[in-house]
Design an enzyme around this catalytic site. Structure first.
Site, PDB file in Angstrom:
ATOM      1  CG  ASN A  16      17.932  75.406  18.369  1.00  0.00           C
ATOM      2  OD1 ASN A  16      17.944  75.305  19.582  1.00  0.00           O
ATOM      3  ND2 ASN A  16      19.038  75.390  17.643  1.00  0.00           N
ATOM      4  CG  HIS A  46      24.538  71.936  17.205  1.00  0.00           C
ATOM      5  ND1 HIS A  46      25.096  72.008  18.461  1.00  0.00           N
ATOM      6  CD2 HIS A  46      23.530  72.850  17.193  1.00  0.00           C
ATOM      7  CE1 HIS A  46      24.452  72.921  19.167  1.00  0.00           C
ATOM      8  NE2 HIS A  46      23.488  73.442  18.416  1.00  0.00           N
ATOM      9  CE1 TYR A  72      20.209  72.586  20.761  1.00  0.00           C
ATOM     10  CE2 TYR A  72      22.105  71.437  21.632  1.00  0.00           C
ATOM     11  CZ  TYR A  72      21.501  72.602  21.241  1.00  0.00           C
ATOM     12  OH  TYR A  72      22.171  73.797  21.330  1.00  0.00           O
TER      13      TYR A  72
END
Length: 770
Positions: A201, A251, A260
């Site tokens: 992210n 996460h 990811y």
């Protein structure tokens, strides 16, 4: 950045932890060339969309023409209204509208599309971007639903499209789009490395902020976006990021080299390449290339990225594992462009090997334009050898994962621990992945690269994932916390490996269940020895150990204490009791749709269902202390399986109790024990819970490998009842070694080693002491 008490920011290669987001960059360039953003925008297109190809040569000619035809259809079908840009695609249309605009912009910017430089197409893109911005992605609008499309997915696509059509957007519309992105992705999102601004992210958010700076020609904004990559590189000891053992977590609790991780790797590779030679160039810190190889390459097998590290994405689409493998391959090739020559040659060889062996989903046939342009020359270069995947074992205790490669086969083990979730679900995905962390053992024999790709997650029985021990108690869809929030209390999860063989163990707790057990896997050249003990449960339902669940219609042969699947391998079950089932399972979708009473009701995503052979052991209802032993023989022939079952297996069980599990393999000089409690098993004794693997090498030496999976040992004494003459090679944590009729090794505290193995070498033979 988060406080050091939460994250240990150990910069790769031993470099001191960064104190500011700008630690990897000069404070500010004294002078920025006026054309810096012109070059940046051009480089963005080259890196992300593809370059270095002949647009008139195949397959590029067809790829580009197809892109142009698709863009023309999108352009012609545009019908702006208050609630949509295309009929039948009502707003917010996150997954379609921004993507179509981006594809149209690339058809405008790339050569050979038939619409290259077409002002009408560029005008349609500009109008579409502004229409969507005004009605959905407007400054002052409120985020609804998941945050990701608002802060990453939509702005990346819109900014990409806006930059590619350039002046056609115009100053007013450019400013309005910039204001909207600033509203949803303010610079403060990069101020702290935590929450949803970590790992992949963070890389995506930096990309959005860099593209925003490019739209605005904002030099300081570009500098800050590049600087904010800094926290992604350091190794961590908890939470999201890269670990010393090769683990990658996102996460907080989910192993995630796939999806990811692939996004992070691809995003980093793109940004490093785009920024190279610019005033905002980022240099990856020393050791970064080694971390990339240690973290990603073990989980790529013949072009696919294993489900063990793909979280909730496993059932997103058939052959999704191969798509994730291509993403990792693409990132490695891009990173290789600036890597040292030796690393570049190795990565070229690895990727070429993956591409040539991926016959289930040939990599070049399914590559996008950018990957094909990088991969095709490597595959065609006779000077680049296609490298095999390295044989041996990779154990990553910090993510409760293990990968083992033998001749012609590969296996991946998924476990759960106090730091690693049972499974991940979220956004309606993977709602029945409950038992992924219950010891799922996926394995690939030669020629079966699509075993878990072709509709497996859309059709497999979620209570019978291969290798798991489970309570058959029915669970609700999405049991446990979303986003990997449910972890068991187990601390003894890990094991010991010398790099070739391994003893791996899991203290198992069932999800939503009273199930508890200890399980061990001993990985050899041609076999995996599987032990379970202390299996207890009070759920009022049967408990099963799934020896295997293969998606196949191959011939199954069963004899006393053994079974064999033609073309796959064999199974030894010395205690008997093996149960088998052959069935055709219609598809449900991994999200659990159309599931009633444990049976499927429609074909669903897998299109007609798939055939399965399931082998399992039934421990009965509410077992008190059940156990099992079986041996997996990947690639074994029918005759070979029969011979091993007749007494030539060569594996001697030493213990299989709730206190200790161990085996000896005399032909390999191997003795391995998982000590759930201190005590003795065969010739090995340990003073405390640990894992021990001893291998006599045939040259008069033996290696003794130990680990502390619980990460809590203040001291450890391991004794080997074997004459030893002395110490050949020690370890800094070895406090004392006594040789003689038996070997005694005393170790200092091991709790800070994150479950990593350490090895000492001794001489076997005439006695002495050191």
């Amino acid at each position: 950045m988060a406080a050091p008490s939460r994250r240990s920011l150990l910069l790769l290669g031993g470099v001191a932890a960064a104190g500011t987001l700008g630690a990897l960059l000069p404070a500010r360039p004294a002078r920025t060339p006026d054309d810096s953003f012109v070059r940046l925008r051009a480089r963005w297109l080259e890196v992300t969309a593809g370059s270095g190809f002949d647009p008139a040569a195949e397959p590029y000619r067809t790829m580009l023409r197809t892109l142009g035809e698709r863009a023309a259809r999108h352009r012609d079908a545009m019908a702006p209204s208050d609630d949509s840009l295309w009929p039948g695609r009502p707003f917010p249309s996150f997954g379609v509208t921004p993507g179509r605009l981006q594809a149209m912009a690339r058809a405008y910017a790339l050569p050979g599309t038939g619409l290259t430089g077409d002002a009408g197409l560029a005008g349609a893109v500009a109008a579409g971007v502004d229409h969507y911005r005004a009605r959905v992605y407007a400054a002052g609008a409120r985020e609804t639903g998941n945050w990701w499309p608002w802060q990453i997915g939509v702005p990346k696509a819109l900014l990409d499209a806006a930059l590619l059509v350039g002046p056609h957007l115009g100053e007013r519309r450019s400013a309005a789009l910039a204001d909207a992105v600033e509203h949803f992705v303010p610079e403060r999102r990069l101020a702290f490395y935590r929450g949803t601004s970590t790992g992949a992210n963070r890389v995506d958010l930096c990309t959005v902020r860099l593209l925003l700076a490019a739209l605005r020609s904002d030099h300081e904004g570009a500098r800050r976006a590049a600087s904010a990559l800094a926290p992604v590189f350091p190794l961590v000891r908890e939470g999201d990021g890269f670990y010393a053992d090769g683990s990658f977590i996102q996460h907080t609790h989910v192993p995630y080299q796939g999806t990811y991780g692939a996004v992070l790797l691809g995003g980093l590779a793109a940004l490093l390449a785009v920024l190279r030679g610019s005033p905002w160039e980022v240099e990856a810190p020393p050791g970064f290339h080694e971390v990339v190889e240690r973290s990603f390459t073990p989980f790529v097998h013949d072009g696919l990225c294993m489900d063990a590290v793909s979280g909730r994405a496993v059932g997103r689409q058939p052959y999704g594992d191969h798509a994730r493998g291509r993403a990792i391959a693409s990132a490695l090739l891009l990173l290789a462009e600036s890597a040292p020559a030796e690393r570049r040659s190795r990565w070229h060889g690895l990727v070429k090997g993956w591409a040539l062996r991926d016959v289930a989903r040939p990599m070049l046939d399914h590559a996008d334009l950018a990957l094909h342009a990088r991969l095709a020359p490597v595959v065609a270069d006779d000077a680049v050898p296609a490298l095999d995947e390295p044989r041996g074992h990779r154990l990553m205790p910090m993510s409760a994962r293990a990968v083992h490669r033998g001749p012609g086969w590969c296996a991946a083990l998924s476990m759960a621990s106090h730091r690693v979730a049972h499974y991940e679900h979220g956004n309606g995905e993977n709602r029945r992945g409950w038992h992924t962390g219950a010891g799922m053992l996926q394995w690939w024999a030669r020629g079966h690269g699509d075993q878990y790709s072709d509709g497996f997650w859309q059709t497999a029985d979620p209570y019978r994932l291969p290798g798991v021990t489970v309570s058959t108690r029915r669970l609700p869809d999405g049991a446990g916390e979303a986003w990997g929030g449910s972890c068991p209390p187990a601390r003894w999860v890990g094991g010991a490996t010398d790099g070739r063989y391994a003893a791996v163990g899991q203290h198992l707790y069932g999800l939503g269940s009273t199930l508890e057990a200890v399980r061990s896997w001993f990985f050899l050249d041609d076999a995996v020895v599987c032990l379970g003990a202390g299996i207890t449960c009070a759920d009022g339902v049967p408990v099963e150990t799934v020896v295997d669940n293969r998606r196949t219609d191959a011939a199954l042969s069963v004899g006393p204490g053994w079974a064999h699947l033609e073309g796959h391998g064999g199974y030894l079950v010395p205690g008997g009791g093996l149960r088998t089932l052959r069935e055709h399972r219609p598809g449900t979708g991994a999200d659990g749709q159309a599931w009633e009473g444990g049976r499927t009701t429609r074909a669903g995503a897998a299109g007609g269902g798939r055939d399965y052979v399931t082998l399992w052991l039934d421990h009965g209802v509410d077992p008190g202390s059940a156990s099992y032993l079986y041996v997996l023989l990947p690639g074994a022939t029918l005759d070979g399986t029969r011979a091993r079952a007749a007494g030539q297996a060569g594996v001697l069980p030493l213990a299989n109790t709730a206190g200790r599990q161990g085996v000896a393999v005399p032909s390999l000089g191997l003795t391995a024990v998982n000590f759930w409690r201190g005590g003795a098993a065969g010739p090995l004794t340990a003073s405390a819970p640990c894992s021990v693997l001893v291998r006599e090498r045939g040259d008069g030496t033996a290696s003794v490998t130990v680990s502390d999976p619980r990460e809590d040992l203040d001291s450890l004494v391991v004794t080997w009842n074997r004459p030893v003459s002395g110490l050949v090679e020690g370890h800094p944590l070895l406090m004392g070694a006594t040789a003689g009729d038996r070997l005694a090794l005393a170790f200092a505290p091991l709790a800070d080693r994150q479950g990593a193995s350490l090895t000492v070498t001794v001489s076997v033979g005439p006695t002495g002491s050191t």
